[in-house]
Design an enzyme around this catalytic site. Sequence first.
Site, short mmCIF file in Angstrom:
data_model
loop_
_atom_site.label_atom_id
_atom_site.label_comp_id
_atom_site.label_asym_id
_atom_site.label_seq_id
_atom_site.Cartn_x
_atom_site.Cartn_y
_atom_site.Cartn_z
N ASP A 31 0.87 -1.17 0.00
CA ASP A 31 0.00 0.00 0.00
C ASP A 31 0.92 1.24 0.00
O ASP A 31 1.80 1.35 0.86
CB ASP A 31 -0.85 -0.05 1.28
CG ASP A 31 -1.76 1.15 1.43
OD1 ASP A 31 -1.64 2.11 0.63
OD2 ASP A 31 -2.59 1.13 2.35
N GLU A 83 29.86 6.73 5.56
CA GLU A 83 29.89 5.30 5.83
C GLU A 83 29.75 4.53 4.53
O GLU A 83 29.35 3.38 4.51
CB GLU A 83 28.85 4.90 6.87
CG GLU A 83 27.44 5.32 6.61
CD GLU A 83 26.50 4.78 7.67
OE1 GLU A 83 26.39 3.56 7.79
OE2 GLU A 83 25.89 5.60 8.38
N CYS A 120 25.94 7.15 11.12
CA CYS A 120 25.42 8.46 10.72
C CYS A 120 25.90 9.61 11.61
O CYS A 120 25.80 10.77 11.22
CB CYS A 120 23.90 8.45 10.72
SG CYS A 120 23.20 7.20 9.66
N HIS A 244 18.43 13.34 13.74
CA HIS A 244 18.82 12.42 12.66
C HIS A 244 17.54 11.78 12.12
O HIS A 244 16.72 11.28 12.90
CB HIS A 244 19.78 11.35 13.20
CG HIS A 244 19.97 10.22 12.22
ND1 HIS A 244 20.42 10.42 10.94
CD2 HIS A 244 19.72 8.88 12.32
CE1 HIS A 244 20.47 9.27 10.31
NE2 HIS A 244 20.04 8.31 11.12
P1 HMG Z 1 9.08 -2.53 7.55
O1 HMG Z 1 8.94 -3.88 8.14
O2 HMG Z 1 9.23 -2.48 6.09
O3 HMG Z 1 7.87 -1.58 7.83
O4 HMG Z 1 10.34 -1.87 8.26
P2 HMG Z 1 6.70 -1.71 8.91
O5 HMG Z 1 5.80 -2.82 8.55
O6 HMG Z 1 7.28 -1.66 10.30
O7 HMG Z 1 5.95 -0.34 8.60
C1 HMG Z 1 6.59 0.87 8.82
C2 HMG Z 1 5.58 1.82 9.44
O8 HMG Z 1 4.53 2.04 8.47
C3 HMG Z 1 4.87 1.26 10.68
O9 HMG Z 1 4.60 2.35 11.52
C4 HMG Z 1 3.56 0.72 10.13
O10 HMG Z 1 2.51 0.67 11.09
C5 HMG Z 1 3.27 1.74 9.05
P3 HMG Z 1 4.93 2.26 13.11
O11 HMG Z 1 4.11 1.15 13.61
O12 HMG Z 1 6.41 1.96 13.19
O13 HMG Z 1 4.59 3.61 13.62
N1 HMG Z 1 2.40 1.24 7.97
C6 HMG Z 1 1.39 1.94 7.43
N2 HMG Z 1 0.88 3.16 7.70
C7 HMG Z 1 -0.17 3.61 6.97
N3 HMG Z 1 -0.75 2.87 5.98
C8 HMG Z 1 -0.28 1.64 5.68
C9 HMG Z 1 0.83 1.13 6.42
N4 HMG Z 1 1.53 -0.03 6.38
C10 HMG Z 1 2.49 0.06 7.32
N5 HMG Z 1 -0.86 0.93 4.71
C11 HMG Z 1 11.98 -0.38 9.06
C12 HMG Z 1 10.51 -0.55 8.65
C13 HMG Z 1 12.21 1.04 9.55
C14 HMG Z 1 12.33 -1.36 10.16
C15 HMG Z 1 12.85 -0.65 7.80
O14 HMG Z 1 12.61 0.33 6.83
C16 HMG Z 1 14.34 -0.69 8.09
O15 HMG Z 1 14.90 -1.72 8.47
N6 HMG Z 1 15.06 0.47 7.86
C17 HMG Z 1 16.49 0.55 8.07
C18 HMG Z 1 16.86 0.75 9.51
C19 HMG Z 1 16.42 2.10 10.04
O16 HMG Z 1 16.22 3.05 9.31
N7 HMG Z 1 16.35 2.22 11.37
C20 HMG Z 1 16.02 3.47 12.02
C21 HMG Z 1 16.78 3.66 13.34
S1 HMG Z 1 18.50 3.29 13.19
C22 HMG Z 1 19.17 4.73 12.44
O17 HMG Z 1 18.55 5.75 12.37
C23 HMG Z 1 20.56 4.63 11.92
C24 HMG Z 1 20.72 4.54 10.42
O18 HMG Z 1 20.52 5.82 9.84
C25 HMG Z 1 22.11 4.00 10.06
C26 HMG Z 1 23.33 4.69 10.64
O19 HMG Z 1 23.37 5.24 11.70
O20 HMG Z 1 24.35 4.54 9.95
C27 HMG Z 1 19.71 3.61 9.77
#
Ligand code: HMG
Length: 445
Positions: A31, A83, A120, A244
């Site tokens: 979606d 990175e 980051c 961030h």
């Molecule tokens: P995912 O499994 O694809 O997504 O992973 P999800 O199913 O958890 O959905 C994401 C959000 O969308 C959720 O919201 C859902 O409810 C919502 P939440 O419950 O979290 O509030 N959702 C919807 N909303 C409206 N309509 C819909 C719908 N469907 C779902 N139809 C994840 C998400 C972030 C885990 C993934 O993208 C990921 O692994 N990302 C990479 C890691 C990351 O960014 N982590 C963030 C913290 S770590 C960080 O910031 C450091 C980093 O920058 C690296 C560094 O420091 O070098 C990453």
Amino acid sequence: MTAVGIDAVEIWTGKLALDLAETFAPRKGDDPEKYTKGLGLYESSFPDAYEDIVTMGANAAYRLMERKDLDPEDVGRIDVATESAFDNSKPVSTYIAGCLEEVYDDDFHHANKGERKFACIAGTQSLDDACNWIRAGRNRGRGALVIASDTALYARGDAGEATQGAGAVAMWVTEDPSLVELSTEQGYGSADETDFLKPNQQFPSVDGKRSIQVYLARMREALVDFESVAGKVGPEDYAYAPFHTPYPGMVRKAALLAYRHTIRGTEVEDALADEIGRQPRRADFADEEAFDAAIRDYMDDLKEQPAYHEWYDTHIEPTLAVSERVGNWYTGSVHLARMAALYHAAEADRDLAGEKLLVGSYGSGAQAEIHAETVQDGWREELDALSIFDRIAERYDLSFEEYEQVHDRHNHEKQSELEPFTTPEDEFVFDGWGPMNERKYRYVE
Ligand code: HMG
């Protein structure tokens, strides 16, 4: 003490864009609102075939030097945070200096160059290093070029794929800056974590859900540590709080926690008590489980309060306006959030000079840092000289097949051939490999 901080900023986005709702979501069978509402992301930036972390960093730095009328002799340091480096020895800053020397008569032989790594947060650490070098009186009247440049790619099919992005932020760090002065007060939250890492591999190993919890825990520690030196932070003490932003939804979660923390023991908590009660205090609960459940209930109620929405819309939402269009730029991300906030103030014709920002940086692995910044008198002129939203609008819109080709092009193991989608003009471009496997660059008029 003399003010030290960021005098000017330039931003370079990768020239290609992937529309997450229109192009990515349908092919993933998702979606579109998962991206736009859930993650809060609309588009990601990608580098064209001739772009990489060196060209994006050098192009941002060159534009910055030209705009500020700087010569190589004005630059005492070139610090690059990334990175996405492709060399374990030779730093990206030497490549960037090499690029810049193509277009200037003078050289950067007397500038100290380095590369910072801590996921980051390295961009903010480089900024900190540059400020400390000036505060220590070792800069001989010169400034520092601090460049955060990343191509944030995940393996195809990884949950992080939706949060990719690419671009560079170049910052000119000086005494008596025009944009923001950095506080010497800082708070840290740092722990040995394995939620996101790249052990000699290009694409990260990620435990996405845990990374969210680690981000929140370290940010909280950093805020408490910051308050121990700077005093209690109130919800209205800062005009904006740029954090961030791996994706805007992450900041939404952090903001609710920050609001709960900053209103505790204040009139705001008292005013909300009639509606949702006072915040649960640990001492009132027999065990951790009961306390956690009460906190969760309180947060669910707090999230619905108009006072919270008003605070969020004023102090946080404006910081996300660039990130939601470009994705995660890793080391550059928090620096985009700062600029988005300043854009917002400029657009609203707000007089921001003298007001403060609360800046929250984060890097996986993991560490958070919080410091304050005071907006300087020259901020408006600096903002008026930037055109990031025009550049974002000019990106080439990729189809899903083209996105896959671009991903393969920048995959270090594939590096497949790819005809560029855009034409370079007045910028540095990647120009193939030399005999020692070094990357080569040239300036295109
Ligand atoms: P995912 O499994 O694809 O997504 O992973 P999800 O199913 O958890 O959905 C994401 C959000 O969308 C959720 O919201 C859902 O409810 C919502 P939440 O419950 O979290 O509030 N959702 C919807 N909303 C409206 N309509 C819909 C719908 N469907 C779902 N139809 C994840 C998400 C972030 C885990 C993934 O993208 C990921 O692994 N990302 C990479 C890691 C990351 O960014 N982590 C963030 C913290 S770590 C960080 O910031 C450091 C980093 O920058 C690296 C560094 O420091 O070098 C990453």
